[in-house]
Design a protein around this motif. Structure first.
Motif, PDB file in Angstrom:
ATOM      1  N   ALA A   1      -2.424   6.621   3.449  1.00  0.00           N
ATOM      2  CA  ALA A   1      -2.489   6.617   5.009  1.00  0.00           C
ATOM      3  C   ALA A   1      -3.220   5.228   5.422  1.00  0.00           C
ATOM      4  CB  ALA A   1      -3.543   7.773   5.362  1.00  0.00           C
ATOM      5  N   VAL A   2      -2.298   4.315   5.155  1.00  0.00           N
ATOM      6  CA  VAL A   2      -2.499   3.018   5.347  1.00  0.00           C
ATOM      7  C   VAL A   2      -1.773   2.254   6.274  1.00  0.00           C
ATOM      8  CG1 VAL A   2      -3.106   0.571   4.356  1.00  0.00           C
ATOM      9  CG2 VAL A   2      -3.459   2.632   2.907  1.00  0.00           C
ATOM     10  N   GLY A   3      -2.127   1.667   7.322  1.00  0.00           N
ATOM     11  CA  GLY A   3      -1.576   1.247   8.460  1.00  0.00           C
ATOM     12  C   GLY A   3      -0.900  -0.390   7.678  1.00  0.00           C
ATOM     13  N   GLU A   4      -0.562  -0.920   8.877  1.00  0.00           N
ATOM     14  CA  GLU A   4      -0.045  -2.513   8.292  1.00  0.00           C
ATOM     15  C   GLU A   4      -1.103  -3.356   8.005  1.00  0.00           C
ATOM     16  OE1 GLU A   4       2.594  -3.989  11.299  1.00  0.00           O
ATOM     17  OE2 GLU A   4       4.162  -2.492  11.000  1.00  0.00           O
ATOM     18  N   ARG A   5      -2.389  -2.861   8.380  1.00  0.00           N
ATOM     19  CA  ARG A   5      -3.450  -3.871   8.112  1.00  0.00           C
ATOM     20  C   ARG A   5      -3.828  -3.413   6.529  1.00  0.00           C
ATOM     21  NH1 ARG A   5      -7.703  -1.891  10.333  1.00  0.00           N
ATOM     22  NH2 ARG A   5      -9.115  -3.724   9.796  1.00  0.00           N
ATOM     23  N   GLY A   6      -3.525  -2.464   6.009  1.00  0.00           N
ATOM     24  CA  GLY A   6      -3.821  -2.117   4.616  1.00  0.00           C
ATOM     25  C   GLY A   6      -5.203  -2.092   4.210  1.00  0.00           C
ATOM     26  N   ASP A   7      -5.999  -1.340   5.131  1.00  0.00           N
ATOM     27  CA  ASP A   7      -7.377  -1.297   4.991  1.00  0.00           C
ATOM     28  C   ASP A   7      -8.201  -0.032   5.103  1.00  0.00           C
ATOM     29  OD1 ASP A   7      -7.281  -1.173   7.322  1.00  0.00           O
ATOM     30  OD2 ASP A   7      -8.694  -2.541   8.103  1.00  0.00           O
ATOM     31  N   ALA A   8      -7.278   1.111   5.070  1.00  0.00           N
ATOM     32  CA  ALA A   8      -7.972   2.351   5.191  1.00  0.00           C
ATOM     33  C   ALA A   8      -7.773   3.139   3.922  1.00  0.00           C
ATOM     34  CB  ALA A   8      -7.130   3.157   6.296  1.00  0.00           C
ATOM     35  N   GLN A   9      -8.662   3.802   3.788  1.00  0.00           N
ATOM     36  CA  GLN A   9      -8.522   4.687   2.487  1.00  0.00           C
ATOM     37  C   GLN A   9      -7.670   6.180   2.590  1.00  0.00           C
ATOM     38  OE1 GLN A   9     -12.261   5.919   0.812  1.00  0.00           O
ATOM     39  NE2 GLN A   9     -13.172   3.568   0.796  1.00  0.00           N
ATOM     40  N   SER A  10      -7.214   6.593   1.473  1.00  0.00           N
ATOM     41  CA  SER A  10      -6.212   7.590   1.358  1.00  0.00           C
ATOM     42  C   SER A  10      -6.487   8.201   0.020  1.00  0.00           C
ATOM     43  CB  SER A  10      -4.672   7.295   1.759  1.00  0.00           C
ATOM     44  OG  SER A  10      -3.995   8.360   1.461  1.00  0.00           O
ATOM     45  N   PRO A  18       0.823  -1.291  -0.151  1.00  0.00           N
ATOM     46  CA  PRO A  18       0.019   0.182   0.138  1.00  0.00           C
ATOM     47  C   PRO A  18       0.669   1.469   0.147  1.00  0.00           C
ATOM     48  CG  PRO A  18       0.009  -0.878   2.295  1.00  0.00           C
ATOM     49  CD  PRO A  18       0.731  -1.874   1.284  1.00  0.00           C
ATOM     50  N   TYR A  19       2.090   1.175  -0.140  1.00  0.00           N
ATOM     51  CA  TYR A  19       2.917   2.239  -0.200  1.00  0.00           C
ATOM     52  C   TYR A  19       3.734   2.629  -1.372  1.00  0.00           C
ATOM     53  CZ  TYR A  19       2.319   1.260   4.749  1.00  0.00           C
ATOM     54  OH  TYR A  19       1.947   0.759   5.972  1.00  0.00           O
ATOM     55  N   ALA A  20       4.192   3.791  -1.800  1.00  0.00           N
ATOM     56  CA  ALA A  20       5.224   3.982  -3.051  1.00  0.00           C
ATOM     57  C   ALA A  20       6.355   4.326  -2.548  1.00  0.00           C
ATOM     58  CB  ALA A  20       4.446   4.873  -3.820  1.00  0.00           C
ATOM     59  N   GLY A  21       7.428   4.215  -3.198  1.00  0.00           N
ATOM     60  CA  GLY A  21       8.905   4.529  -2.898  1.00  0.00           C
ATOM     61  C   GLY A  21       9.592   3.538  -3.184  1.00  0.00           C
ATOM     62  N   ALA A  22      10.910   3.643  -2.656  1.00  0.00           N
ATOM     63  CA  ALA A  22      12.202   2.488  -2.882  1.00  0.00           C
ATOM     64  C   ALA A  22      12.092   1.320  -1.888  1.00  0.00           C
ATOM     65  CB  ALA A  22      13.327   3.218  -2.768  1.00  0.00           C
ATOM     66  N   VAL A  23      12.272   0.301  -2.321  1.00  0.00           N
ATOM     67  CA  VAL A  23      12.300  -0.701  -1.283  1.00  0.00           C
ATOM     68  C   VAL A  23      13.701  -0.913  -0.602  1.00  0.00           C
ATOM     69  CG1 VAL A  23      12.326  -3.370  -1.218  1.00  0.00           C
ATOM     70  CG2 VAL A  23      10.935  -2.162  -2.971  1.00  0.00           C
ATOM     71  N   LEU A  24      13.482  -0.983   0.793  1.00  0.00           N
ATOM     72  CA  LEU A  24      14.604  -0.952   1.517  1.00  0.00           C
ATOM     73  C   LEU A  24      15.022  -2.240   2.209  1.00  0.00           C
ATOM     74  CD1 LEU A  24      13.790   2.065   3.896  1.00  0.00           C
ATOM     75  CD2 LEU A  24      15.123   2.138   2.324  1.00  0.00           C
ATOM     76  N   GLU A  25      14.044  -3.160   2.440  1.00  0.00           N
ATOM     77  CA  GLU A  25      14.211  -4.374   2.860  1.00  0.00           C
ATOM     78  C   GLU A  25      13.241  -5.419   2.524  1.00  0.00           C
ATOM     79  OE1 GLU A  25      15.616  -6.674   7.336  1.00  0.00           O
ATOM     80  OE2 GLU A  25      15.011  -4.183   7.192  1.00  0.00           O
ATOM     81  N   LEU A  26      13.720  -6.731   2.231  1.00  0.00           N
ATOM     82  CA  LEU A  26      12.752  -7.777   2.071  1.00  0.00           C
ATOM     83  C   LEU A  26      12.976  -8.661   3.454  1.00  0.00           C
ATOM     84  CD1 LEU A  26      13.220  -8.795  -1.573  1.00  0.00           C
ATOM     85  CD2 LEU A  26      11.519  -7.041  -0.511  1.00  0.00           C
TER      86      LEU A  26
END
Length: 444
Positions: A91-100, A56-64
């Motif tokens: 604006a999504v937390g780790e649950r990935g269920d909010a709108q933004s 749910p995020y955009a950007g550069a991958v830091l770690e797998l």
């Protein structure tokens, strides 16, 4: 002063009822990759299905946070992304269920979104399709591996799928392709071993027969879908269950199906749908069997709805899709829903939510050519109806011997929810309506 991008940690989301972990099958990105909102970054596998998980995020991958083959618990860190700036992160937390405003707002818990961003090609369960190859430009198309189990088998035995000649449709690598490569590798190793022994032997001696290669025994790790299935079956095996069965004359049921087909051409009412209708009505009369045992609360939970599971064979094994609120559907609607779920299961497109929440299972093991079975219950359900193959057998009808279409019905049930009388009553109810389907009209 430049502010460092915020580190966002995305955890493995909720994967549905009863699923607490998943195995990482394939990462679609690497450290340093740039990802978009809702981009699929990893494929994981549960006991139910393979699932593509978007971030749910955009950007550069830091770690797998997990390697391929690792088992990750729901809620454990999955991937870290460095994001920041307007419109680049929701604006999504780790649950990935909010709108933004910055995201799609349609992130489903555990299964991502219902769309893919433009310009990005999604792949099916088979494998990745490079965009250049798909358009006829760039590198040649890679072979596709449709099953996570095939990929796992290839990894375990060091088979490079890119070097295989796919025998499946549309360039799909099948299990037999991997097994043939394994056989060739085994034969090559044995030949090299014999050659080495011959070179080391003194001149004029006859080499002793070599011991059978260790490859005649293959170890399959219990992880991912296999491990979860094993754990679930172990719980089912601990249930104090019993099985009762009866032979029935299914001639009337087959005649009813043909009558429905001839009355409304184009509307295909399946035999499974008729059996599902009988079960749904019967469970309304015998609700003890449409229940589960809550061991933590020491209670029996009875359901007013019938979420009917049915066994469907696929290329990767047996799955149990669930037809929700079967008691509310007409027979024609049941038939259409069963056909839809079966098609999705066999194509690998079945949503994991369609594999959970069942309250009763209908198991048509007759398709395997067997007459009877004493299956394990589909935990946490309390009962399962089995249907054997339908064959021509001698049967007494009105005092006369005749050849009829006969099948065996079996009911396996959790003895904690009811006694043999209730189980026998339900089985007899189903048997009577298989033999005389018109009786069902009185119950509708």
């Amino acid at each position: 002063m430049t502010t460092a991008p915020e580190r966002r940690v995305f955890a493995l989301p909720d994967l549905g009822e009863g699923l607490t972990e998943a195995e990482v099958v394939e990462w679609r990105v690497g450290v340093g990759s740039t990802v978009e909102i809702d981009q699929v970054v990893v494929e994981v596998e549960t006991v139910k299905a393979a699932v593509e998980v978007p971030v749910p995020y955009a950007g550069a991958v830091l770690e797998l946070h997990a390697e391929v083959g690792a088992v990750v618990a729901v809620g454990a860190p999955l991937i870290s992304v460095a994001g920041g700036g307007a419109g680049t992160e929701p604006a999504v937390g780790e649950r990935g269920d909010a709108q933004s405003p910055g995201g799609s707002g349609r992130v489903l818990v555990g299964y991502g979104t219902d769309h893919a961003p433009a310009g990005r090609r999604r792949r099916g369960r088979g494998g990745a399709v490079p965009s250049g190859a798909a358009d006829g430009a760039g590198p040649a198309a890679l072979p596709l591996v449709i099953s996570p189990l095939v990929r796992s088998l290839a990894r375990e035995h060091g088979v490079d799928v890119a070097r295989l000649s796919p025998s499946g449709p549309h360039g799909v690598v099948l299990r037999r392709d991997v097994e043939q490569a394994m056989s060739r590798n085994t034969a090559a190793r044995e030949a090299m071993s014999r050659e080495a022994v011959a070179q080391e032997a003194p001149p004029g001696t006859v080499p002793a027969p070599t011991e059978p290669a260790s490859d005649d025994m293959r170890r399959i790790p219990l992880r991912g879908r296999l491990r979860t299935a094993a754990e679930k079956l172990s719980r089912s095996g601990a249930v104090p269950s019993a099985t009762t069965w009866v032979d029935v004359d299914a001639t009337g049921l087959l005649q009813t199906r043909e009558a429905l087909r001839s009355t409304e051409p184009g509307r295909d009412i399946s035999l499974l749908a008729l059996l599902a209708r009988i079960c749904a009505v019967g469970l309304g009369r015998f609700p003890e069997l449409n229940s589960t045992v809550d061991e933590e609360q020491d209670e029996i939970v009875r359901f007013s709805h019938v979420h009917l599971g049915f066994a469907a064979q696929t290329g990767t094994g047996l799955v149990v899709p669930v037809t929700r609120d079967a008691q509310r559907l007409t027979t024609a609607e049941l038939s259409a829903e069963l056909a839809r779920l079966t098609a999705q299961a066999r194509s690998g497109a079945l949503h994991p939510r369609s594999l959970t929440g069942g309250t009763f299972t209908l198991n048509n093991y007759g398709v395997f050519g067997v007459d009877g079975s004493t299956p394990l219950l589909n935990h946490p359900e309390a009962a399962m109806l089995g249907v054997g193959r339908i064959t021509d057998k001698p049967w007494v009808v009105d005092g006369q011997l005749a050849v009829r279409k006969v099948t065996q019905l079996s009911l396996t049930f959790d003895h904690r929810v009811c006694d043999g009388g209730t189980a026998g009553g339900f089985l007899r109810y189903v048997a009577d309506r298989v033999e005389r389907p018109t009786l069902l009209l009185a119950d509708l």
